[in-house]
Design a protein around this motif. Structure first.
Motif, PDB file in Angstrom:
ATOM      1  N   LEU A  76     -39.333 -27.052  28.769  1.00 52.91           N
ATOM      2  CA  LEU A  76     -39.559 -26.383  27.462  1.00 52.91           C
ATOM      3  C   LEU A  76     -38.550 -26.366  26.329  1.00 52.91           C
ATOM      4  N   GLY A  77     -37.219 -26.051  26.419  1.00 55.27           N
ATOM      5  CA  GLY A  77     -36.147 -25.854  26.561  1.00 55.27           C
ATOM      6  C   GLY A  77     -35.892 -24.305  25.312  1.00 55.27           C
ATOM      7  N   GLU A  78     -36.991 -23.548  25.237  1.00 55.55           N
ATOM      8  CA  GLU A  78     -37.067 -22.174  24.740  1.00 55.55           C
ATOM      9  C   GLU A  78     -35.984 -21.506  25.249  1.00 55.55           C
ATOM     10  N   HIS A  79     -35.389 -21.271  26.068  1.00 58.81           N
ATOM     11  CA  HIS A  79     -34.579 -20.328  26.532  1.00 58.81           C
ATOM     12  C   HIS A  79     -33.091 -21.252  27.046  1.00 58.81           C
ATOM     13  N   PRO A  80     -31.988 -20.332  27.271  1.00 58.80           N
ATOM     14  CA  PRO A  80     -30.928 -20.763  28.142  1.00 58.80           C
ATOM     15  C   PRO A  80     -31.199 -21.385  29.202  1.00 58.80           C
ATOM     16  N   ASP A  81     -30.611 -22.563  29.769  1.00 58.61           N
ATOM     17  CA  ASP A  81     -30.283 -22.653  30.890  1.00 58.61           C
ATOM     18  C   ASP A  81     -30.242 -21.534  32.144  1.00 58.61           C
ATOM     19  N   PRO A  82     -30.202 -21.023  33.033  1.00 51.92           N
ATOM     20  CA  PRO A  82     -29.068 -20.529  33.766  1.00 51.92           C
ATOM     21  C   PRO A  82     -27.723 -20.942  34.154  1.00 51.92           C
ATOM     22  N   THR A  83     -26.760 -19.931  34.586  1.00 55.14           N
ATOM     23  CA  THR A  83     -25.309 -20.628  34.988  1.00 55.14           C
ATOM     24  C   THR A  83     -25.102 -20.313  36.304  1.00 55.14           C
ATOM     25  N   TRP A  84     -25.853 -19.359  37.118  1.00 52.74           N
ATOM     26  CA  TRP A  84     -25.092 -18.836  38.160  1.00 52.74           C
ATOM     27  C   TRP A  84     -26.711 -18.785  38.881  1.00 52.74           C
ATOM     28  N   LEU A  85     -26.386 -19.070  40.363  1.00 51.98           N
ATOM     29  CA  LEU A  85     -27.356 -18.727  41.013  1.00 51.98           C
ATOM     30  C   LEU A  85     -26.793 -16.814  42.172  1.00 51.98           C
ATOM     31  N   VAL A  86     -27.724 -16.201  42.200  1.00 51.72           N
ATOM     32  CA  VAL A  86     -26.886 -15.701  43.008  1.00 51.72           C
ATOM     33  C   VAL A  86     -28.392 -15.735  44.472  1.00 51.72           C
ATOM     34  N   GLU A  87     -28.122 -15.576  45.330  1.00 49.85           N
ATOM     35  CA  GLU A  87     -29.010 -15.944  46.277  1.00 49.85           C
ATOM     36  C   GLU A  87     -28.591 -14.583  47.396  1.00 49.85           C
ATOM     37  N   VAL A  88     -29.603 -13.796  47.909  1.00 49.19           N
ATOM     38  CA  VAL A  88     -29.991 -13.366  48.999  1.00 49.19           C
ATOM     39  C   VAL A  88     -30.674 -13.674  49.935  1.00 49.19           C
ATOM     40  N   ARG A  89     -29.528 -13.481  51.244  1.00 50.86           N
ATOM     41  CA  ARG A  89     -30.732 -13.597  52.573  1.00 50.86           C
ATOM     42  C   ARG A  89     -30.586 -12.232  52.842  1.00 50.86           C
ATOM     43  N   ALA A  90     -31.013 -12.076  54.591  1.00 46.63           N
ATOM     44  CA  ALA A  90     -31.628 -11.335  55.712  1.00 46.63           C
ATOM     45  C   ALA A  90     -29.875 -10.953  56.281  1.00 46.63           C
ATOM     46  N   GLY A 174     -24.700  -4.639  55.399  1.00 41.00           N
ATOM     47  CA  GLY A 174     -25.291  -5.305  56.421  1.00 41.00           C
ATOM     48  C   GLY A 174     -25.977  -6.041  56.477  1.00 41.00           C
ATOM     49  N   ALA A 175     -27.251  -4.825  55.900  1.00 42.92           N
ATOM     50  CA  ALA A 175     -28.818  -5.478  55.787  1.00 42.92           C
ATOM     51  C   ALA A 175     -28.855  -6.757  55.340  1.00 42.92           C
ATOM     52  N   LEU A 176     -28.708  -6.702  54.066  1.00 39.83           N
ATOM     53  CA  LEU A 176     -28.537  -8.261  52.733  1.00 39.83           C
ATOM     54  C   LEU A 176     -27.139  -8.892  52.756  1.00 39.83           C
ATOM     55  N   ASP A 177     -27.373 -10.086  52.901  1.00 34.96           N
ATOM     56  CA  ASP A 177     -25.624 -11.072  52.585  1.00 34.96           C
ATOM     57  C   ASP A 177     -26.187 -11.472  51.149  1.00 34.96           C
ATOM     58  N   VAL A 178     -24.951 -11.916  50.409  1.00 33.33           N
ATOM     59  CA  VAL A 178     -25.171 -12.367  48.871  1.00 33.33           C
ATOM     60  C   VAL A 178     -24.407 -13.126  48.496  1.00 33.33           C
ATOM     61  N   ARG A 179     -25.357 -14.451  47.973  1.00 30.85           N
ATOM     62  CA  ARG A 179     -23.211 -14.951  47.486  1.00 30.85           C
ATOM     63  C   ARG A 179     -23.371 -15.392  46.174  1.00 30.85           C
ATOM     64  N   VAL A 180     -22.478 -15.913  45.360  1.00 28.49           N
ATOM     65  CA  VAL A 180     -23.043 -16.398  43.863  1.00 28.49           C
ATOM     66  C   VAL A 180     -22.796 -17.943  44.126  1.00 28.49           C
ATOM     67  N   VAL A 181     -23.409 -18.766  43.283  1.00 28.47           N
ATOM     68  CA  VAL A 181     -22.818 -19.942  43.027  1.00 28.47           C
ATOM     69  C   VAL A 181     -23.333 -20.661  41.835  1.00 28.47           C
ATOM     70  N   ALA A 182     -22.102 -21.369  41.398  1.00 25.02           N
ATOM     71  CA  ALA A 182     -21.871 -22.436  39.909  1.00 25.02           C
ATOM     72  C   ALA A 182     -22.804 -22.831  39.269  1.00 25.02           C
ATOM     73  N   LEU A 183     -23.636 -23.273  38.554  1.00 23.29           N
ATOM     74  CA  LEU A 183     -25.085 -23.940  38.611  1.00 23.29           C
ATOM     75  C   LEU A 183     -24.270 -24.949  37.037  1.00 23.29           C
ATOM     76  N   THR A 184     -23.109 -24.522  36.745  1.00 24.18           N
ATOM     77  CA  THR A 184     -22.474 -25.589  35.536  1.00 24.18           C
ATOM     78  C   THR A 184     -22.078 -26.886  35.838  1.00 24.18           C
ATOM     79  N   GLY A 185     -21.901 -27.994  35.183  1.00 28.96           N
ATOM     80  CA  GLY A 185     -21.257 -28.740  35.755  1.00 28.96           C
ATOM     81  C   GLY A 185     -21.502 -30.071  36.478  1.00 28.96           C
ATOM     82  N   HIS A 186     -23.195 -29.642  36.700  1.00 27.94           N
ATOM     83  CA  HIS A 186     -23.502 -30.998  37.769  1.00 27.94           C
ATOM     84  C   HIS A 186     -24.349 -32.192  36.528  1.00 27.94           C
TER      85      HIS A 186
END
Length: 202
Positions: A76-90, A174-186
């Motif tokens: 739809l293009g109504e909102h800006p595309d996300p630029t980052w991913l925050v992924e959380v694992r146990a 230690g209950a959660l592992d968190v990483r941040v990944v850029a989603l731009t430039g692909h």
């Protein structure tokens, strides 16, 4: 039942009494541990939502369901595309001595992930931002949280989101592992970058 009672403003004690009636237990009798745990978690979730102004639970989706949902919003293009991913694992909850946390026996990995998802959903409220709990097609419990963040180059929103999750008390250190990944430039766009970042989940 517990969630609706919390929304209606009834005290938790009233919910527990109703549960005893449903389970045909005597007044004041101990509730089964799994029932008490589920009730307490549901109550806490609603109270957190009400305090943060978040309506309802974060959706639990398979990868294909999430991708279909995101295709609609991106197309739809109504909102800006996300630029980052925050992924959380146990992760593995630890005590100060390095042994598994006692709390881990009460709250499982899926509970830790739900807490993280609610926390992120309360923070990530910009147009185009999104939080989902991801599950495998054959499973019912989520195995990770995916949070899509809209952030300019001069902002620290993804790192602040990471810090908020790491600072939460659910499950302990230690209950959660968190990483941040850029989603731009692909070259194929944000969704392709997201697919690569999460490793083409089943």
């Amino acid at each position: 039942m517990t969630r609706q009672a919390a929304v209606d403003g009834l005290p938790l004690s009233a919910v527990l009494e109703d549960l005893r009636l449903v389970l045909d237990l005597a007044p004041g009798a101990e509730l089964p541990a799994p029932v008490l745990r589920a009730c307490a978690l549901a109550w806490a979730s609603v109270q957190q939502d009400l305090a943060a102004g978040v309506a309802g639970d974060v959706a639990v989706r398979t990868w294909h369901e999430l991708e279909s949902h995101l295709w609609g919003s991106v197309g739809l293009g109504e909102h800006p595309d996300p630029t980052w991913l925050v992924e959380v694992r146990a992760g593995t909850p630890l005590t100060t001595e390095g042994a598994p946390s006692v709390l881990a026996s009460v709250l499982g990995p899926a509970d830790h992930l739900r807490g993280a998802a609610q926390l992120l959903a309360a923070y990530l409220d910009r147009p185009g931002e999104h939080v989902s709990l991801l599950r495998r097609p054959a499973g019912q419990e989520p195995d990770r949280v995916l949070a899509l963040v809209v952030s300019g180059a001069d902002e620290d929103r993804p790192e602040l989101a990471r810090a908020r999750v790491r600072a939460q008390p659910i499950g302990g250190e230690g209950a959660l592992d968190v990483r941040v990944v850029a989603l731009t430039g692909h070259p194929e766009g944000m969704l392709a970058a997201l697919r690569e970042a999460v490793g083409h989940p089943a």
